[in-house]
Write a protein that holds these residues in place. Structure first.
Motif, PDB file in Angstrom:
ATOM      1  N   THR A 199      62.933  64.835  11.091  1.00 57.42           N
ATOM      2  CA  THR A 199      62.260  65.917  11.792  1.00 57.42           C
ATOM      3  C   THR A 199      61.123  65.380  12.648  1.00 57.42           C
ATOM      4  O   THR A 199      60.924  65.819  13.787  1.00 57.42           O
ATOM      5  CB  THR A 199      61.708  66.943  10.783  1.00 57.42           C
ATOM      6  OG1 THR A 199      62.781  67.414   9.966  1.00 57.42           O
ATOM      7  CG2 THR A 199      61.068  68.118  11.500  1.00 57.42           C
ATOM      8  N   THR A 251      60.974  65.630  16.714  1.00 56.65           N
ATOM      9  CA  THR A 251      59.808  66.207  17.393  1.00 56.65           C
ATOM     10  C   THR A 251      59.254  65.240  18.427  1.00 56.65           C
ATOM     11  O   THR A 251      58.912  65.640  19.555  1.00 56.65           O
ATOM     12  CB  THR A 251      58.707  66.555  16.365  1.00 56.65           C
ATOM     13  OG1 THR A 251      59.243  67.444  15.377  1.00 56.65           O
ATOM     14  CG2 THR A 251      57.513  67.200  17.046  1.00 56.65           C
ATOM     15  N   GLN A 252      59.175  63.961  18.065  1.00 54.96           N
ATOM     16  CA  GLN A 252      58.709  62.953  19.028  1.00 54.96           C
ATOM     17  C   GLN A 252      59.632  62.871  20.238  1.00 54.96           C
ATOM     18  O   GLN A 252      59.163  62.763  21.377  1.00 54.96           O
ATOM     19  CB  GLN A 252      58.626  61.579  18.357  1.00 54.96           C
ATOM     20  CG  GLN A 252      57.359  61.351  17.562  1.00 54.96           C
ATOM     21  CD  GLN A 252      57.115  59.878  17.293  1.00 54.96           C
ATOM     22  OE1 GLN A 252      58.050  59.076  17.221  1.00 54.96           O
ATOM     23  NE2 GLN A 252      55.863  59.511  17.143  1.00 54.96           N
ATOM     24  N   HIS A 254      54.720  59.292  27.874  1.00 49.06           N
ATOM     25  CA  HIS A 254      55.221  58.906  26.559  1.00 49.06           C
ATOM     26  C   HIS A 254      56.396  57.928  26.610  1.00 49.06           C
ATOM     27  O   HIS A 254      57.162  57.836  25.646  1.00 49.06           O
ATOM     28  CB  HIS A 254      55.640  60.163  25.776  1.00 49.06           C
ATOM     29  CG  HIS A 254      54.529  61.130  25.538  1.00 49.06           C
ATOM     30  ND1 HIS A 254      53.339  60.771  24.929  1.00 49.06           N
ATOM     31  CD2 HIS A 254      54.414  62.451  25.826  1.00 49.06           C
ATOM     32  CE1 HIS A 254      52.555  61.831  24.841  1.00 49.06           C
ATOM     33  NE2 HIS A 254      53.176  62.856  25.395  1.00 49.06           N
ATOM     34  N   ALA A 266      50.031  63.819  19.379  1.00 46.84           N
ATOM     35  CA  ALA A 266      50.737  65.022  19.829  1.00 46.84           C
ATOM     36  C   ALA A 266      51.757  65.477  18.782  1.00 46.84           C
ATOM     37  O   ALA A 266      51.930  66.683  18.538  1.00 46.84           O
ATOM     38  CB  ALA A 266      51.436  64.756  21.159  1.00 46.84           C
ATOM     39  N   THR A 267      52.415  64.517  18.139  1.00 49.05           N
ATOM     40  CA  THR A 267      53.397  64.862  17.106  1.00 49.05           C
ATOM     41  C   THR A 267      52.709  65.396  15.858  1.00 49.05           C
ATOM     42  O   THR A 267      53.205  66.332  15.214  1.00 49.05           O
ATOM     43  CB  THR A 267      54.256  63.627  16.748  1.00 49.05           C
ATOM     44  OG1 THR A 267      54.736  63.007  17.943  1.00 49.05           O
ATOM     45  CG2 THR A 267      55.446  64.038  15.895  1.00 49.05           C
ATOM     46  N   TYR A 268      51.569  64.808  15.509  1.00 49.88           N
ATOM     47  CA  TYR A 268      50.826  65.306  14.341  1.00 49.88           C
ATOM     48  C   TYR A 268      50.332  66.740  14.577  1.00 49.88           C
ATOM     49  O   TYR A 268      50.285  67.545  13.646  1.00 49.88           O
ATOM     50  CB  TYR A 268      49.635  64.406  14.039  1.00 49.88           C
ATOM     51  CG  TYR A 268      49.999  63.021  13.556  1.00 49.88           C
ATOM     52  CD1 TYR A 268      51.062  62.819  12.673  1.00 49.88           C
ATOM     53  CD2 TYR A 268      49.282  61.899  13.985  1.00 49.88           C
ATOM     54  CE1 TYR A 268      51.395  61.547  12.241  1.00 49.88           C
ATOM     55  CE2 TYR A 268      49.608  60.625  13.544  1.00 49.88           C
ATOM     56  CZ  TYR A 268      50.665  60.451  12.679  1.00 49.88           C
ATOM     57  OH  TYR A 268      50.993  59.196  12.248  1.00 49.88           O
ATOM     58  N   ILE A 269      49.963  67.037  15.809  1.00 55.18           N
ATOM     59  CA  ILE A 269      49.538  68.410  16.126  1.00 55.18           C
ATOM     60  C   ILE A 269      50.711  69.377  15.932  1.00 55.18           C
ATOM     61  O   ILE A 269      50.544  70.485  15.418  1.00 55.18           O
ATOM     62  CB  ILE A 269      49.001  68.491  17.569  1.00 55.18           C
ATOM     63  CG1 ILE A 269      47.674  67.709  17.673  1.00 55.18           C
ATOM     64  CG2 ILE A 269      48.797  69.941  18.001  1.00 55.18           C
ATOM     65  CD1 ILE A 269      47.152  67.564  19.078  1.00 55.18           C
ATOM     66  N   ALA A 270      51.909  68.928  16.327  1.00 51.87           N
ATOM     67  CA  ALA A 270      53.102  69.762  16.155  1.00 51.87           C
ATOM     68  C   ALA A 270      53.544  69.822  14.696  1.00 51.87           C
ATOM     69  O   ALA A 270      54.148  70.813  14.267  1.00 51.87           O
ATOM     70  CB  ALA A 270      54.241  69.223  17.025  1.00 51.87           C
ATOM     71  N   MET A 271      53.248  68.746  13.929  1.00 54.90           N
ATOM     72  CA  MET A 271      53.623  68.676  12.515  1.00 54.90           C
ATOM     73  C   MET A 271      52.403  68.258  11.687  1.00 54.90           C
ATOM     74  O   MET A 271      52.294  67.108  11.267  1.00 54.90           O
ATOM     75  CB  MET A 271      54.753  67.663  12.303  1.00 54.90           C
ATOM     76  CG  MET A 271      56.109  68.062  12.830  1.00 54.90           C
ATOM     77  SD  MET A 271      57.351  66.816  12.391  1.00 54.90           S
ATOM     78  CE  MET A 271      57.315  66.875  10.582  1.00 54.90           C
ATOM     79  N   GLU A 302      61.451  65.188  21.534  1.00 54.21           N
ATOM     80  CA  GLU A 302      61.227  66.361  22.380  1.00 54.21           C
ATOM     81  C   GLU A 302      59.952  66.213  23.209  1.00 54.21           C
ATOM     82  O   GLU A 302      59.927  66.573  24.397  1.00 54.21           O
ATOM     83  CB  GLU A 302      61.153  67.616  21.504  1.00 54.21           C
ATOM     84  CG  GLU A 302      62.476  67.972  20.838  1.00 54.21           C
ATOM     85  CD  GLU A 302      62.329  69.087  19.811  1.00 54.21           C
ATOM     86  OE1 GLU A 302      61.169  69.489  19.532  1.00 54.21           O
ATOM     87  OE2 GLU A 302      63.357  69.558  19.288  1.00 54.21           O
ATOM     88  N   ILE A 303      58.899  65.687  22.597  1.00 52.71           N
ATOM     89  CA  ILE A 303      57.635  65.488  23.316  1.00 52.71           C
ATOM     90  C   ILE A 303      57.805  64.431  24.406  1.00 52.71           C
ATOM     91  O   ILE A 303      57.309  64.597  25.531  1.00 52.71           O
ATOM     92  CB  ILE A 303      56.520  65.079  22.332  1.00 52.71           C
ATOM     93  CG1 ILE A 303      56.208  66.233  21.367  1.00 52.71           C
ATOM     94  CG2 ILE A 303      55.254  64.668  23.080  1.00 52.71           C
ATOM     95  CD1 ILE A 303      55.275  65.860  20.242  1.00 52.71           C
TER      96      ILE A 303
END
Length: 362
Positions: A48, A52-53, A64, A75-80, A55-56
Motif C-alpha cells: 500500500t 501510494t508513492q 519525484h 508526501a507519502t507519510y502525509i497520505a499514510m 501515485e504521488i
C-alpha cells in the motif's frame, strides 16, 4: 551516563542508532501484522505504501523522479500517517549523534556537531570549496560514463536506454530535478550523514590512528545498522538467510568503498557533511540503475554498483593515500585541537576533565 559516553562515545552512539532502528522496524512489522489481521492475509502495508508513492510520483514526475527523496517520503507519510514512524529509521544515526554530544558534553558541543552542515569549514576559501565540489561531481559523472561505456562495448547495449531513463536524461527538467533532489534531499543521505560522517568518522579516525581504518570501520557499522529492515521480509519468507548474506557481501563492499570517498571529501572541506550527503544520495540514485527487484523495504541490485564505488575508492586512494585528506582537514582548522570534532573525540581523560560549559575552539 556522561562518564560512559566520555569513555565509549561510539558504543553509546551506535547502540542508540541501532536501538532506534530496531524500534522503528518492530513498529512497522507490528502494523503489518495488525493490518493483515484486519484486512486479510493478502493485504500488505508495504504494498500500500509503494502504491501510494507510485501515485504521488505519477502526479509530479519532475519533483519525484528520484524515488528515494525525503520530499516523496514526507508526501507519502502525509497520505499514510500510520507509516510516519518510518521517517525515524534514516534519522536514527543523526539523532544518536545529537544525543551523544548533547548528553555527554552539552549544547556547545552539540552546536559544533550541527556546524557540520556548513558546506565549507575552517579557513577553506569559497573558491577552493567550489573546486572540491566540482571535482566530486566530476568523479561521479566519470563513474556513470564508464558504466555506460562498459555496457555499450562489453555488455548489453539495450540496458543503456533504461540507465538514461533512470538518470532523467529523457527530459531536461526531470534531469535537473532528479540530480538536485538526489544530491541534497535523498532521505537516507540527508538524515543519516550527520551521524556517520559528521560524528562517527572523525571519532574513529582519532581512536584508530588511521583515516583509512576509521573510514572502513564506519563503513562496516553503517552496513550492519541497516540489518533491522531485513527482519520483516525474512519473517514473511520473501528472502532467506543465505539471500541476506549474499546481499550483505555486496553491501559491505558498497558502503566501505563509499565511506572512503566520503571521508576524503568531508576532510578536505574541513569536516562538512555536505559531500557525504551528495555521495550518499548519488550512491542510492545511481545504484537504482541496477535494481533488480524490491525485497521488503529495499531494492536488490547486481554487483555493478558496489564495483563502481570500489573503483571510485581506488581513485581516491591513489590521489590521497591512506591519509584521506585528514592532515589537510587539521591544517584548515589550525591543528587537531581546533577541529570542532575534537570536542567529542578527544581522549577520555580530557573529556572527563572538561566541564560541559567549557568552550571548544572553533
Amino acid at each position: 551516563m556522561k562518564d560512559f559516553i566520555h569513555r565509549k562515545p561510539f558504543v553509546f552512539f551506535y547502540s542508540v542508532a541501532f536501538g532506534l532502528a530496531c524500534l522503528v522496524w518492530a513498529y512497522i512489522l507490528g502494523m503489518e501484522i495488525l493490518y493483515q489481521s484486519l484486512n486479510g492475509p493478502e493485504f500488505s502495508l508495504f504494498q500500500t505504501f509503494g502504491t501510494t508513492q507510485a501515485e504521488i510520483r505519477a502526479a509530479s514526475p519532475v519533483l519525484h523522479h528520484h524515488s528515494d527523496s525525503i520530499i516523496l517520503y514526507v508526501a507519502t507519510y502525509i497520505a499514510m500517517p500510520i507509516a510516519f514512524a518510518g521517517f525515524f529509521f534514516p534519522y536514527a544515526p543523526s539523532v544518536a549523534a545529537m544525543l551523544t554530544t548533547g548528553i555527554g558534553w552539552g549544547k556547545d558541543t552539540l552546536f559544533k556537531l550541527l556546524g557540520c552542515y556548513k558546506p565549507i569549514r575552517g579557513n577553506l576559501s569559497m573558491r577552493e570549496g567550489l573546486k572540491i565540489y566540482l571535482s566530486l561531481y566530476a568523479l561521479i559523472c566519470l563513474a556513470v560514463v564508464m558504466i555506460i561505456l562498459k555496457e555499450q562495448f562489453f555488455g548489453d547495449p539495450e540496458r543503456i536506454s533504461g540507465f538514461l531513463n533512470h538518470l532523467g536524461v529523457i527530459d531536461w527538467q526531470i534531469f535537473l530535478g532528479a540530480w538536485f533532489v538526489a544530491s541534497f534531499f535523498n532521505q537516507g543521505a540527508l538524515l543519516e550523514e550527520l551521524g556517520w560522517r559528521g560524528f562517527a568518522m572523525p571519532l574513529m579516525i582519532r581512536k584508530m590512528g588511521s583515516p583509512l581504518i576509521g573510514a572502513l570501520i564506519v563503513g562496516v557499522a553503517w552496513t550492519f545498522w541497516h540489518f533491522p529492515r531485513e527482519i520483516p521480509p525474512l519473517l514473511a519468507g520473501q528472502q532467506t538467510l543465505m539471500g541476506v548474506f549474499d546481499w550483505h557481501v555486496w553491501f559491505i563492499l558498497s558502503c566501505c568503498s563509499a565511506s572512503i570517498v566520503m571521508t576524503y571529501f568531508c576532510n578536505i572541506t574541513g569536516g562538512s557533511v555536505i559531500p557525504a550527503i551528495i555521495i550518499h544520495g548519488m550512491l542510492n540514485f545511481v545504484g537504482g540503475m541496477f535494481s533488480t527487484e524490491t525485497v521488503g523495504a529495499r531494492s536488490a541490485f547486481t554487483g555493478e554498483s558496489p564495483i563502481m564505488w570500489f573503483i571510485c575508492a581506488l581513485i581516491v586512494l591513489a590521489i590521497a593515500g591512506r591519509d584521506l585528506g585528514w592532515k589537510r582537514r587539521l591544517e584548515l582548522h589550525g591543528g587537531d585541537e581546533n577541529d570542532p570534532s575534537y570536542a567529542w573525540s578527544r581522549p577520555p581523560n580530557e573529556a572527563a576533565a572538561m566541564p560541559n560549559s567549557a568552550k571548544v575552539p572553533a
